[in-house]
Write an enzyme that holds these catalytic residues in place. Structure first.
Site, mmCIF file in Angstrom:
data_model
loop_
_atom_site.group_PDB
_atom_site.id
_atom_site.type_symbol
_atom_site.label_atom_id
_atom_site.label_comp_id
_atom_site.label_asym_id
_atom_site.label_seq_id
_atom_site.Cartn_x
_atom_site.Cartn_y
_atom_site.Cartn_z
ATOM 1 N N SER A 95 -11.117 -0.831 3.931
ATOM 2 C CA SER A 95 -10.474 -1.247 5.190
ATOM 3 C C SER A 95 -9.853 -0.027 5.841
ATOM 4 C CB SER A 95 -9.353 -2.250 4.909
ATOM 5 O OG SER A 95 -9.905 -3.425 4.386
ATOM 6 N N ARG B 195 0.819 -1.221 0.000
ATOM 7 C CA ARG B 195 0.000 0.000 0.000
ATOM 8 C C ARG B 195 0.852 1.270 0.000
ATOM 9 N NH1 ARG B 195 -2.427 -3.329 -1.350
ATOM 10 N NH2 ARG B 195 -4.266 -4.335 -0.483
ATOM 11 N N GLU C 264 -4.863 2.774 6.712
ATOM 12 C CA GLU C 264 -4.696 2.689 5.252
ATOM 13 C C GLU C 264 -5.340 3.940 4.639
ATOM 14 O OE1 GLU C 264 -5.558 -1.174 3.601
ATOM 15 O OE2 GLU C 264 -6.181 -0.293 1.704
HETATM 16 C C1 LIG Z 1 -15.822 0.046 -0.445
HETATM 17 C C2 LIG Z 1 -14.336 0.196 -0.589
HETATM 18 C C3 LIG Z 1 -13.533 -0.918 -0.822
HETATM 19 C C4 LIG Z 1 -12.148 -0.794 -0.978
HETATM 20 N N1 LIG Z 1 -11.388 -1.907 -1.208
HETATM 21 C C5 LIG Z 1 -10.055 -1.788 -1.390
HETATM 22 C C6 LIG Z 1 -9.248 -2.940 -1.656
HETATM 23 O O1 LIG Z 1 -9.736 -4.077 -1.760
HETATM 24 N N2 LIG Z 1 -7.914 -2.770 -1.820
HETATM 25 C C7 LIG Z 1 -7.327 -1.536 -1.735
HETATM 26 O O2 LIG Z 1 -6.097 -1.446 -1.886
HETATM 27 N N3 LIG Z 1 -8.065 -0.415 -1.485
HETATM 28 C C8 LIG Z 1 -9.395 -0.517 -1.311
HETATM 29 N N4 LIG Z 1 -10.156 0.599 -1.054
HETATM 30 C C9 LIG Z 1 -9.511 1.912 -0.944
HETATM 31 C C10 LIG Z 1 -9.618 2.786 -2.233
HETATM 32 O O3 LIG Z 1 -10.427 2.164 -3.188
HETATM 33 C C11 LIG Z 1 -8.241 3.019 -2.851
HETATM 34 O O4 LIG Z 1 -7.387 3.622 -1.922
HETATM 35 C C12 LIG Z 1 -8.327 3.868 -4.124
HETATM 36 O O5 LIG Z 1 -7.087 3.825 -4.796
HETATM 37 C C13 LIG Z 1 -8.708 5.316 -3.870
HETATM 38 O O6 LIG Z 1 -8.948 5.913 -5.136
HETATM 39 P P1 LIG Z 1 -9.535 7.385 -5.240
HETATM 40 O O7 LIG Z 1 -9.462 7.782 -6.669
HETATM 41 O O8 LIG Z 1 -10.852 7.456 -4.602
HETATM 42 O O9 LIG Z 1 -8.451 8.208 -4.414
HETATM 43 P P2 LIG Z 1 -8.706 9.320 -3.292
HETATM 44 O O10 LIG Z 1 -9.381 8.691 -2.126
HETATM 45 O O11 LIG Z 1 -9.336 10.505 -3.892
HETATM 46 O O12 LIG Z 1 -7.198 9.662 -2.902
HETATM 47 C C14 LIG Z 1 -6.403 8.711 -2.247
HETATM 48 C C15 LIG Z 1 -4.952 9.225 -2.225
HETATM 49 O O13 LIG Z 1 -4.420 9.168 -3.551
HETATM 50 C C16 LIG Z 1 -3.819 10.412 -3.885
HETATM 51 N N5 LIG Z 1 -3.995 10.597 -5.332
HETATM 52 C C17 LIG Z 1 -5.175 10.501 -6.009
HETATM 53 N N6 LIG Z 1 -4.947 10.700 -7.323
HETATM 54 C C18 LIG Z 1 -3.626 10.916 -7.470
HETATM 55 C C19 LIG Z 1 -2.777 11.211 -8.591
HETATM 56 N N7 LIG Z 1 -3.255 11.298 -9.840
HETATM 57 N N8 LIG Z 1 -1.449 11.411 -8.362
HETATM 58 C C20 LIG Z 1 -0.955 11.314 -7.106
HETATM 59 N N9 LIG Z 1 -1.699 11.062 -6.021
HETATM 60 C C21 LIG Z 1 -3.014 10.862 -6.195
HETATM 61 C C22 LIG Z 1 -4.579 11.440 -3.062
HETATM 62 O O14 LIG Z 1 -3.813 12.603 -2.854
HETATM 63 C C23 LIG Z 1 -4.830 10.669 -1.767
HETATM 64 O O15 LIG Z 1 -3.730 10.769 -0.899
HETATM 65 C C24 LIG Z 1 -11.536 0.496 -0.894
HETATM 66 C C25 LIG Z 1 -12.350 1.633 -0.666
HETATM 67 C C26 LIG Z 1 -13.722 1.481 -0.530
HETATM 68 C C27 LIG Z 1 -14.580 2.696 -0.305
#
Ligand SMILES: Cc1cc2nc3c(=O)[nH]c(=O)nc-3n(C[C@H](O)[C@H](O)[C@H](O)COP(=O)(O)OP(=O)(O)OC[C@H]3O[C@@H](n4cnc5c(N)ncnc54)[C@H](O)[C@@H]3O)c2cc1C
Length: 311
Positions: A211, A160, A303
């Site tokens: 998580s 992660r 996380e």
């Molecule tokens: C129901 C649910 C289930 C999930 N299951 C999993 C799972 O199985 N495995 C897992 O690993 N995660 C899981 N997650 C967590 C989540 O899906 C991931 O962390 C995902 O990558 C977040 O994407 P986002 O676009 O919403 O990022 P955001 O929440 O908007 O941002 C997350 C981070 O990424 C950074 N970021 C975003 N875009 C960029 C970019 N272009 N360049 C640099 N930094 C950037 C942001 O600054 C922030 O720090 C889950 C979340 C939910 C709600």
């Protein structure tokens, strides 16, 4: 490029908590992103980028600075479907599903992880034994001045994590992945099975960030910490113990602080019952961390990405 003021982050995040960002913009292309960054530099205000806000816990007092939502999306298959280049704002789940339809394999076990490709690289997201780093070939990012291309090794991926968590000003623009040929029906079956597990864990509309805590990497534990979790060693998978195992052992299931609750069926799932504030979520997470630390001597690491001043 439209820059809005005082935009409520509770409306931009899956957890549905968080006060206003002073400034908010949506970057629909790379030029828009550069323009937004120029605005932040000229006005001497800090910036951060977000994707779909599915992994954020934003403070009730909001974010002092400019939040740029990365909205540029789309991907293309090249070299006979062996490689895919995807823009940072592409929805990961849609891309994996569409690739499966075409018999392109490699990330199918990650189907159902919400959010964008850029954030998937940032956090090296993964599930069921597949992680972003396993398919990633290269990343193009913006270093503040120019676009830079780096390969998988240079991304310093770990559990992660990636180099982008250390260099917070670097913005993922595009990622290239390598895939293989797969059986379309087998891929769709894998996706359907995984979706049904995920749908029962995360019912539609649940306001949660996935998580809450990272799983525990055994290689990072001291001998006394390893001793304290001995009763759970048969639950270790791939050198990690699920944080939920220890959380359930300390009675986390069903705990709550105001509208922030731990799911009754999963110790590592904190959700907002629609009335929580960020401070409730943080207080509940703090209680859980304390219980695990007291009983097992292990400090759980979130996380979820905390943003702003969270008490
Ligand atoms: C129901 C649910 C289930 C999930 N299951 C999993 C799972 O199985 N495995 C897992 O690993 N995660 C899981 N997650 C967590 C989540 O899906 C991931 O962390 C995902 O990558 C977040 O994407 P986002 O676009 O919403 O990022 P955001 O929440 O908007 O941002 C997350 C981070 O990424 C950074 N970021 C975003 N875009 C960029 C970019 N272009 N360049 C640099 N930094 C950037 C942001 O600054 C922030 O720090 C889950 C979340 C939910 C709600």
């Amino acid at each position: 490029m439209k820059i809005e003021k005082n935009v409520l982050m509770s409306e931009k995040t899956r957890l549905k908590v968080g006060g206003p960002a002073d400034f908010f913009a949506e970057a629909r292309d790379i030029e828009g992103l550069i323009e937004a960054l120029k605005y932040s530099r000229q006005n001497n205000i800090p910036f951060m980028v977000i994707g779909e806000g599915t992994n954020l816990l934003v403070s009730d007092s909001g974010i002092r600075g400019l939040v740029v939502k990365i909205c540029f999306s789309g991907y293309k298959l090249v070299e006979n479907n062996a490689f895919v280049t995807a823009s940072a704002g592409t929805n990961l789940m849609d891309m994996i599903g569409e690739l499966a339809e075409r018999g392109v394999a490699g990330m199918e076990k990650m189907y159902g992880i919400p959010g964008t490709v850029g954030a998937a690289v940032y956090g090296n997201v993964g599930a069921y034994g597949q992680e972003t780093k396993d398919s990633l070939v290269s990343v193009r990012y913006w270093d503040g001045e120019k676009a830079v291309l780096i390969n998988n090794q240079e991304c310093a991926f770990g559990y992660r994590t990636s180099i982008f968590k250390q260099c917070k000003d670097w913005i993922v623009l595009e990622a290239m992945f390598q895939f293989s040929e797969g059986d379309r029906n087998a891929l769709k079956k894998t996706i359907a099975e995984i979706s049904s597990v995920r749908d029962s864990k995360y019912p539609k509309g649940l306001a949660c960030p996935g998580s809450f805590f990272k799983n525990i990497e055994l290689s990072r534990l001291s001998s006394s910490q390893l001793e304290s979790i001995k009763p759970f060693l048969e639950k270790v998978k791939g050198n990690k113990l699920a944080a939920g195992v220890l959380l359930e052992a300390v009675g986390a299931k069903g705990m709550g602080v105001n509208g922030a609750k731990v799911a009754s069926y999963h110790g590592n799932l904190i959700y907002n019952d629609k009335t929580a504030k960020a401070s409730d979520v943080a207080a509940l997470a703090g209680q859980l961390k304390h219980l695990v630390l007291e009983k097992y001597g292990i400090m759980l690491e979130p996380e979820v990405q905390y943003v702003g001043e969270i008490s």
